[in-house]
Structures are given as structure tokens and as C-alpha cells.
Design a protein around this motif. Structure first.
Motif, mmCIF file in Angstrom:
data_model
loop_
_atom_site.group_PDB
_atom_site.id
_atom_site.type_symbol
_atom_site.label_atom_id
_atom_site.label_comp_id
_atom_site.label_asym_id
_atom_site.label_seq_id
_atom_site.Cartn_x
_atom_site.Cartn_y
_atom_site.Cartn_z
ATOM 1 N N ILE A 42 37.630 35.980 27.668
ATOM 2 C CA ILE A 42 38.170 35.128 28.659
ATOM 3 C C ILE A 42 39.151 34.151 28.435
ATOM 4 O O ILE A 42 38.878 33.401 27.221
ATOM 5 N N GLY A 43 40.278 34.064 29.139
ATOM 6 C CA GLY A 43 41.417 33.026 28.645
ATOM 7 C C GLY A 43 42.438 33.584 27.732
ATOM 8 O O GLY A 43 43.455 33.010 27.738
ATOM 9 N N THR A 44 42.309 34.719 27.085
ATOM 10 C CA THR A 44 43.109 35.166 26.017
ATOM 11 C C THR A 44 44.336 36.011 26.756
ATOM 12 O O THR A 44 45.553 36.268 26.244
ATOM 13 N N LYS A 45 44.174 36.545 27.934
ATOM 14 C CA LYS A 45 45.154 36.753 28.757
ATOM 15 C C LYS A 45 45.084 35.829 29.890
ATOM 16 O O LYS A 45 44.013 35.145 30.093
ATOM 17 N N ARG A 46 46.251 35.464 30.434
ATOM 18 C CA ARG A 46 46.301 34.194 31.375
ATOM 19 C C ARG A 46 45.382 34.199 32.334
ATOM 20 O O ARG A 46 45.373 34.781 32.934
ATOM 21 N N ILE A 47 44.506 33.042 32.142
ATOM 22 C CA ILE A 47 43.413 33.280 33.170
ATOM 23 C C ILE A 47 44.181 32.938 34.611
ATOM 24 O O ILE A 47 45.014 32.234 34.722
ATOM 25 N N CYS A 48 43.518 33.793 35.628
ATOM 26 C CA CYS A 48 43.913 33.698 36.895
ATOM 27 C C CYS A 48 43.234 32.782 37.885
ATOM 28 O O CYS A 48 42.074 32.500 37.412
ATOM 29 N N VAL A 49 44.136 32.175 38.841
ATOM 30 C CA VAL A 49 43.482 31.328 39.680
ATOM 31 C C VAL A 49 43.518 31.846 41.301
ATOM 32 O O VAL A 49 44.785 32.544 41.551
ATOM 33 N N ASP A 50 42.651 32.138 42.149
ATOM 34 C CA ASP A 50 42.870 32.932 43.409
ATOM 35 C C ASP A 50 42.272 32.046 44.617
ATOM 36 O O ASP A 50 41.588 31.104 44.441
ATOM 37 N N THR A 51 42.541 32.815 45.950
ATOM 38 C CA THR A 51 41.985 32.455 46.930
ATOM 39 C C THR A 51 41.326 33.833 47.420
ATOM 40 O O THR A 51 42.043 34.584 48.027
ATOM 41 N N ASP A 52 40.073 33.809 47.421
ATOM 42 C CA ASP A 52 39.337 35.092 47.894
ATOM 43 C C ASP A 52 39.788 36.473 47.333
ATOM 44 O O ASP A 52 39.742 37.568 47.958
ATOM 45 N N TYR A 53 40.301 36.386 46.143
ATOM 46 C CA TYR A 53 40.595 37.546 45.439
ATOM 47 C C TYR A 53 39.736 38.649 45.298
ATOM 48 O O TYR A 53 39.427 39.555 45.834
ATOM 49 N N PHE A 54 38.334 38.452 44.863
ATOM 50 C CA PHE A 54 37.192 39.304 44.826
ATOM 51 C C PHE A 54 36.684 39.615 45.855
ATOM 52 O O PHE A 54 36.383 40.788 46.321
ATOM 53 N N GLU A 55 36.581 38.603 47.076
ATOM 54 C CA GLU A 55 36.176 38.889 48.284
ATOM 55 C C GLU A 55 37.002 39.890 49.267
ATOM 56 O O GLU A 55 36.295 40.684 49.697
ATOM 57 N N THR A 56 38.175 40.088 48.724
ATOM 58 C CA THR A 56 39.014 40.845 49.317
ATOM 59 C C THR A 56 38.671 42.122 49.284
ATOM 60 O O THR A 56 38.954 43.254 49.979
ATOM 61 N N PHE A 57 37.996 42.470 48.054
ATOM 62 C CA PHE A 57 37.398 44.072 47.813
ATOM 63 C C PHE A 57 36.463 44.394 48.690
ATOM 64 O O PHE A 57 35.856 45.465 48.532
ATOM 65 N N ASN A 58 35.867 43.139 49.427
ATOM 66 C CA ASN A 58 34.882 43.811 50.381
ATOM 67 C C ASN A 58 35.506 44.188 51.756
ATOM 68 O O ASN A 58 34.789 44.764 52.867
ATOM 69 N N ARG A 59 36.709 44.042 51.850
ATOM 70 C CA ARG A 59 37.170 44.661 52.952
ATOM 71 C C ARG A 59 37.390 45.976 53.298
ATOM 72 O O ARG A 59 37.699 46.737 52.355
ATOM 73 N N ASP A 60 37.271 46.408 54.482
ATOM 74 C CA ASP A 60 37.391 48.102 54.742
ATOM 75 C C ASP A 60 38.874 48.439 54.468
ATOM 76 O O ASP A 60 38.830 49.826 53.956
ATOM 77 N N ASN A 61 39.900 47.841 54.545
ATOM 78 C CA ASN A 61 41.248 48.119 54.368
ATOM 79 C C ASN A 61 41.655 47.953 52.947
ATOM 80 O O ASN A 61 42.917 47.911 52.692
ATOM 81 N N VAL A 62 40.738 47.723 52.049
ATOM 82 C CA VAL A 62 41.208 47.577 50.556
ATOM 83 C C VAL A 62 40.585 48.629 49.618
ATOM 84 O O VAL A 62 39.225 48.624 49.640
ATOM 85 N N SER A 63 41.338 49.317 48.878
ATOM 86 C CA SER A 63 40.682 50.087 47.798
ATOM 87 C C SER A 63 41.187 49.978 46.638
ATOM 88 O O SER A 63 42.280 49.373 46.455
ATOM 89 N N LEU A 64 40.381 50.245 45.565
ATOM 90 C CA LEU A 64 40.629 50.170 44.204
ATOM 91 C C LEU A 64 40.871 51.486 43.394
ATOM 92 O O LEU A 64 39.906 52.008 43.420
ATOM 93 N N VAL A 65 41.968 51.592 42.653
ATOM 94 C CA VAL A 65 42.318 52.657 41.804
ATOM 95 C C VAL A 65 42.192 52.088 40.379
ATOM 96 O O VAL A 65 42.928 51.452 39.891
ATOM 97 N N ASP A 66 41.224 52.712 39.698
ATOM 98 C CA ASP A 66 41.022 52.160 38.137
ATOM 99 C C ASP A 66 41.792 53.048 37.303
ATOM 100 O O ASP A 66 41.670 54.269 37.217
ATOM 101 N N LEU A 67 43.154 52.715 36.982
ATOM 102 C CA LEU A 67 43.930 53.159 35.817
ATOM 103 C C LEU A 67 43.282 53.586 34.605
ATOM 104 O O LEU A 67 43.844 54.546 34.140
ATOM 105 N N ARG A 68 42.130 53.170 34.096
ATOM 106 C CA ARG A 68 41.671 53.478 32.919
ATOM 107 C C ARG A 68 41.206 54.636 32.939
ATOM 108 O O ARG A 68 41.098 55.513 32.188
#
Ligand code: NAP
Length: 561
Positions: free
Chosen positions: A338-364
Motif C-alpha cells: 500500500i502506498g507504493t502506487k500513488r494512494i488514492c482518495v475518493d468519495t464513495d468509490y467502493f460504495e459505487t460498486f453496489n449500484r445496479d448500474n455499475v459493473s466491473l471487468v477484471d482485466l487480469r
């Protein structure tokens, strides 16, 4: 005596090319270039500033994506050089949004009457050292040809936006945007299907805001990031008054801090306390919000075990916030400290993935194969349909903008060739072989690891003091010696290697650009230590720099006149 002072109006788009001589050319009218110009005026030097944009503000001019906001607190992310300015200016929020910071940059430009020396919508295309004249010749895409004794690059660390080389981009039928070049008129994403590629600081700020407007958002994530909630809020009047009651003292203290930000840095190591205490501390920092989380213990950037405790804490937070366990797992960073890539600061970033209109594609799991006419195709053959693609894919950081300017030093040596294996400089301020050329927050200085405003002011003041010294002692050229540069680069690497930072494939390391050399670019020794070093070097008559003619000779010549 200033070299020349031609016309002084702000540049119209159709202005004629300017052929003139100045004491100094400054490239860039962001916070570095603006303050530099102000200081040069104070020294009585003539200066021409070139700026590619049609306004001031640099990074805050370009990065207008939804949710763009600074993650250094407003009371600290501002100039300290004018007591009146810092007392009079009011920031509406704890963390400033991009429009407020741009408003501030414009206010500064007007307040100090800076625009008349800036040529807007003008990109520098060539910066060449003329050995015989001991001057720089600076050319622009508008046909300007300016010579100057000094050239100061104020081009910013994160200004060369990067579009990834994904096949099929031209075939896309919808609209494409880059966060670092967001349209000024804004973008109406209401009801549209939006693909966001990237999950760095820009995306993490943009995604929650876009998700509120868009019909659907598909987030394409290659590497998950650690992010801390900002807890942004309207500026508290009491807090503002507290800062303003002893602003100067606070600014001076911030300059001594590791990253130029005044916050509580715990002087204990993470493993010196019980697990219970540690969790309490992390919880308090998580609730407090912002990057001060990483100051919870003094060894989070140094000790892998200590670092893991902080990383585990954030991973648990992600698990507790994101309801879908598979999404939560995919969002947890696991392969870098943690911190070795620039630490991010957000407003409701992780919460946003609980929305029905947001999906995540794992490119790995399923990398992007191509951009198709209807959307983004991954290697499993799925076309993720989209009406718009937002590239939040970052920048050719720290060196990109400098190399784009076409800088050639002694003997025609191209900076691009000199830096073929990574940037080399003395203090991140000057480069051997490139006399009288300064870089504000260049690679080799704390720059992106610090509060940029603090680092910008420190560099500008150091350069201005240096120019005053050269003027007073009759020195015509200053240049970093090869030995001093080599020693500084070696020192920078040695300090970086004592930390966990080189373990991440980050843009600090040039790892986001295929083919870019992997070198840890910023100086990680700390803002306070670095400032002392710079001051000490100046006090010793610019140790490690070759001054020509030497000041003693110059002073004698002056006395004989
Ligand atoms: P970034 O941190 O470099 O993030 C770029 C993102 O795009 C990463 O997630 C990267 O994945 C991804 N990416 C790049 N090429 C890709 C490809 N071909 N396919 C899929 N994904 C790809 O850029 P950024 O978010 O613009 O931030 C840059 C820096 O600007 C920040 O670190 C910060 O210093 C500064 N910034 C600050 C603030 C603030 O003050 N709050 C806000 C925004 C930006 P990988 O990680 O796998 O490469």
C-alpha cells in the motif's frame, strides 16, 4: 538591464510570430510558471512565458473530468508567498474541486498582473543551446523565435496525457474522452453507457460521479488500487480561522515535513504497538479521511510487515463496503505494498460498486483485446457495449512533457538521448550538459511525492535566488557538473531502494509506459531534508555546479571596471 521588453498584451489567437530576446523564457503557466514569472519580475528580469492552453492553471486547466479534486487539503494546497493572498482567499471545501482551484489560478494571474507576459495557445517545439552566444533559442508552433539567457521548464509532472495503444480505437462509433483532456464545455453522460478504462486516482474520483448520471458504467480494471475516503466537507469556518491565525508558522512547519503537508505523522512503527492499538489508529485515520492514513506509522513505506497491516486494514474495508464478494475480491489490491502506487482518495468509490448500474471487468482475467465499433472487446470474446469510452489511463509522468519540448543542450545533445535510460539530474533542478536550463519540480526532486505547491514554491525561490546571485556576481552560465549529477542520481536510487516503492510497477517507476526505462523518478528523501540540502548547496556558492566565469573572477572584473 533586462534584454528587451516587447509588446505586453495577452496573445490573441492570430498574433504575429515574435522574434525577440529576453532574460528568461518560462515554459508553462501552471502554478510553477505563474509564481516563477512573479519572482522574475521582482528581480527586474524580462521574461516570456509560453503556454499551450488558452488559459492559466496547468494540470487544473486540463483535468476537468467529473469529480476532479485535489487530495491535499485546500488550506495547504495554495501559495504561501503572499500573506495578503492567503489571508483573503476563501476555499469553499476541505478538499478543493478543480473549478475552485482553476478560479484561484486565474485570480493569482489577475492579482499579480501576470497575463501580459504569457503567450497562450502556443506550444514550445524546440529549445536549443547556442554555445557561442551562451543563450537558449526557443521556438514555438506559432513561429516565435525567442532567445534568452535562461530557460525554465515549468511543464508539470503529470501533463503529457497517455492514450494506450489499443487496436481498433478508430473503429469506435461512440465518443472517447481522456480524463486529462476533458472537454471544457463538459460532457452530458446522462443515460449513456459509459466504459471507463483505468482505476487510478482520476478514475477513482470520476467513476462515482459518472455513475450518478450514466445509464450504465463498465469499469475496466487492470490493477486494483488502495483508496482512502476523503471525508470532504464544506470548509469549517473555525478551522479556516485557526489556519489563518498563524498561517505563516504553519507553512514554515509544512516545509520541514516529509511530504510538505502538515499532518500528524506518528513517530512510532506499526509493529511497536498492539494489534488492537493499530486497528484503532487505522480506524481513526480512515474516519479522518485523506492521505494522512499513510502517516499512521512511521515505517509504512519502509517495512513490508508494517505495510501489510495497513494494506490488510484497507482490504477489510473494501470487503465490508462492497456487497458482492466477487467484486470485493476483485477490487482488493494484493500484489504491491500500500502506498507504493500513488494512494488514492475518493468519495464513495467502493460504495459505487453496489449500484445496479455499475459493473466491473477484471482485466487480469480477461484483458482488453481491442476496441470494437460498439464497445470494448475482451479476450473472452465479449464486447462490452458503450456509447462513450473514458480513458483514465494516466500520463507519461515526470519526463513526458520535458521530452516533448525538444530540448538540446551542449553539442546539440538531445535531452531525450541523455535520458534514454531514465532521467538524470542534479537535485531535479538542472541537468549536466544543459547550462542555464532549470526544471521546476523535475525528476530527481520530491515533486509528485509531495504537496506540489510547497515543492513548486521551493524550486521557484531557489531558482530566483540563484539568478539573483549570478546577476550580482557577473556569472554568465551555471551548469550541474557530471560528478554532482552522478552522485545525486546514485543517492536518489539508494534512498528509494531503502523503501518499498520500487516493488510496485508504478508510474513513479515509468512502468505505465511500454518501453520507458524503469527508474524511480522522484526523490524520496523527504521535502524537509531536500530543502536543507538545496539551501546548503546554494550557501556553499552552488556546490556541484560549474559557474562561468567563476564568481571570484567576475567580482574582480567588476571591481576593475
Ligand atoms: P494512473 O494513476 O496512471 O492510472 C491509470 C490507470 O489506467 C491505471 O489503473 C492503469 O492500470 C490503467 N491503464 C493504463 N493503460 C491501460 C491499458 N492499456 N489497459 C487497461 N488499463 C490501463 O493515472 P491517473 O489516475 O490519471 O493519475 C495519475 C496521477 O495524477 C495520480 O497518481 C496522482 O498523482 C495525480 N492525480 C491526483 C489526483 C488528486 O489530487 N486527487 C487526482 C487525479 C490524479 P495499471 O495500474 O495496471 O497500469
Amino acid at each position: 538591464m533586462p534584454d528587451a521588453q516587447p509588446h505586453s498584451d495577452a496573445s490573441p489567437a492570430d498574433r504575429p510570430p515574435e522574434i525577440a530576446a529576453f532574460d528568461v523564457v518560462v515554459v508553462g503557466a501552471g502554478f510553477g510558471g505563474l509564481y516563477m514569472l512573479h519572482r522574475l519580475r521582482g528581480l527586474g528580469l524580462s521574461a516570456r512565458v509560453f503556454e499551450a492552453a488558452d488559459g492559466v492553471g496547468g494540470t487544473w486547466y486540463w483535468n476537468r473530468y467529473p469529480g476532479a479534486r485535489c487530495d491535499v487539503e485546500s488550506m495547504q494546497y495554495s501559495y504561501s508567498f503572499s500573506e495578503e493572498l492567503q489571508q483573503e482567499w476563501h476555499w469553499p471545501e476541505r478538499f478543493s474541486a478543480q473549478p475552485d482551484i482553476l478560479r484561484y489560478a486565474n485570480h493569482v494571474a489577475d492579482r499579480f498582473d501576470l497575463r501580459r507576459d504569457i503567450r497562450f495557445e502556443t506550444r514550445v517545439t524546440s529549445v536549443a543551446w547556442d554555445e557561442a552566444a551562451e543563450r537558449w533559442t526557443v521556438e514555438t508552433d506559432r513561429g516565435d523565435r525567442i532567445t534568452a539567457r535562461f530557460c525554465i521548464m515549468a511543464t508539470g509532472c503529470l501533463s503529457a496525457a497517455r492514450m494506450p495503444d489499443i487496436p481498433g480505437l478508430d473503429s469506435f462509433e461512440g465518443d472517447t474522452y481522456h480524463t486529462g483532456h476533458w472537454p471544457h464545455e463538459g460532457v452530458d453522460l446522462a443515460g449513456r453507457r459509459v466504459a471507463v478504462i483505468g482505476t487510478g486516482s482520476s478514475a477513482i474520483q470520476a467513476i462515482p460521479v459518472i455513475a450518478e448520471q450514466a445509464g450504465h458504467v463498465t469499469v475496466f480494471q487492470r490493477t486494483p488500487n488502495f483508496s482512502i475516503p476523503s471525508r470532504n466537507k464544506p470548509m469549517d469556518a473555525e478551522y479556516e480561522n485557526l489556519w489563518k491565525s498563524d498561517y505563516r508558522a504553519r507553512r514554515l512547519k509544512a516545509r520541514t515535513m516529509r511530504n510538505g503537508i502538515l499532518y500528524h505523522l506518528n513517530d512510532k512503527g506499526a509493529m511497536e504497538v498492539s494489534e488492537e492499538d493499530r486497528l484503532r489508529e487505522y480506524e481513526a485515520r480512515w474516519e479522518g479521511g485523506g492521505i494522512a492514513f499513510m502517516a499512521a506509522y512511521n515505517n509504512l513505506a519502509l517495512d513490508a510487515e508494517a505495510n501489510r497491516t495497513a494494506a490488510d486494514f484497507v482490504r477489510e474495508k473494501i470487503r465490508s463496503i462492497v456487497r458482492d464478494p466477487a467484486k470485493a475480491e476483485a477490487l482488493m489490491p494484493r500484489d504491491y505494498p500500500i502506498g507504493t502506487k500513488r494512494i488514492c482518495v475518493d468519495t464513495d468509490y467502493f460504495e459505487t460498486f453496489n449500484r445496479d448500474n455499475v459493473s466491473l471487468v477484471d482485466l487480469r482475467k480477461t484483458p482488453i483485446e481491442a476496441i470494437a465499433p460498439k464497445g470494448v472487446r475482451t479476450t473472452d470474446g465479449t464486447v462490452h457495449e458503450a456509447d462513450a469510452i473514458v480513458f483514465a489511463t494516466g500520463f507519461d509522468a515526470m519526463t513526458g512533457a520535458l521530452l516533448k519540448a525538444g530540448i538540446r543542450g551542449r553539442g546539440g545533445l538531445a535531452l531525450a538521448d541523455k535520458w534514454e535510460e531514465g532521467p538524470r539530474s542534479y537535485l531535479g533542478l538542472m541537468v549536466a550538459g544543459f547550462p542555464n536550463l532549470f526544471t521546476i519540480t523535475g525528476p530527481g526532486s520530491p515533486s509528485v511525492l509531495s504537496n506540489m505547491m510547497v515543492s513548486i514554491e521551493q524550486h521557484v525561490d531557489w531558482i530566483a535566488d540563484c539568478l539573483a546571485y549570478l546577476g550580482a556576481t557577473g556569472v554568465r552560465t551555471i551548469e550541474a557538473t557530471q560528478e554532482a549529477e552522478d552522485a545525486w542520481v546514485a543517492h536518489g536510487m539508494e534512498v528509494a531502494n531503502r523503501t518499498l516503492y520500487p516493488r510496485a510497477a508504478s508510474w513513479y517507476m515509468g512502468a505505465n509506459i511500454p518501453g520507458k526505462p524503469r527508474v524511480f523518478m522522484p526523490y524520496i528523501g523527504g521535502v524537509g531534508v531536500y530543502r536543507e540540502k538545496c539551501d546548503e548547496i546554494a550557501a556553499k556558492g552552488y556546490e556541484g555546479f560549474r559557474l562561468s566565469p567563476p564568481p571570484a573572477t567576475a567580482a574582480r572584473a567588476e571591481a576593475a571596471e
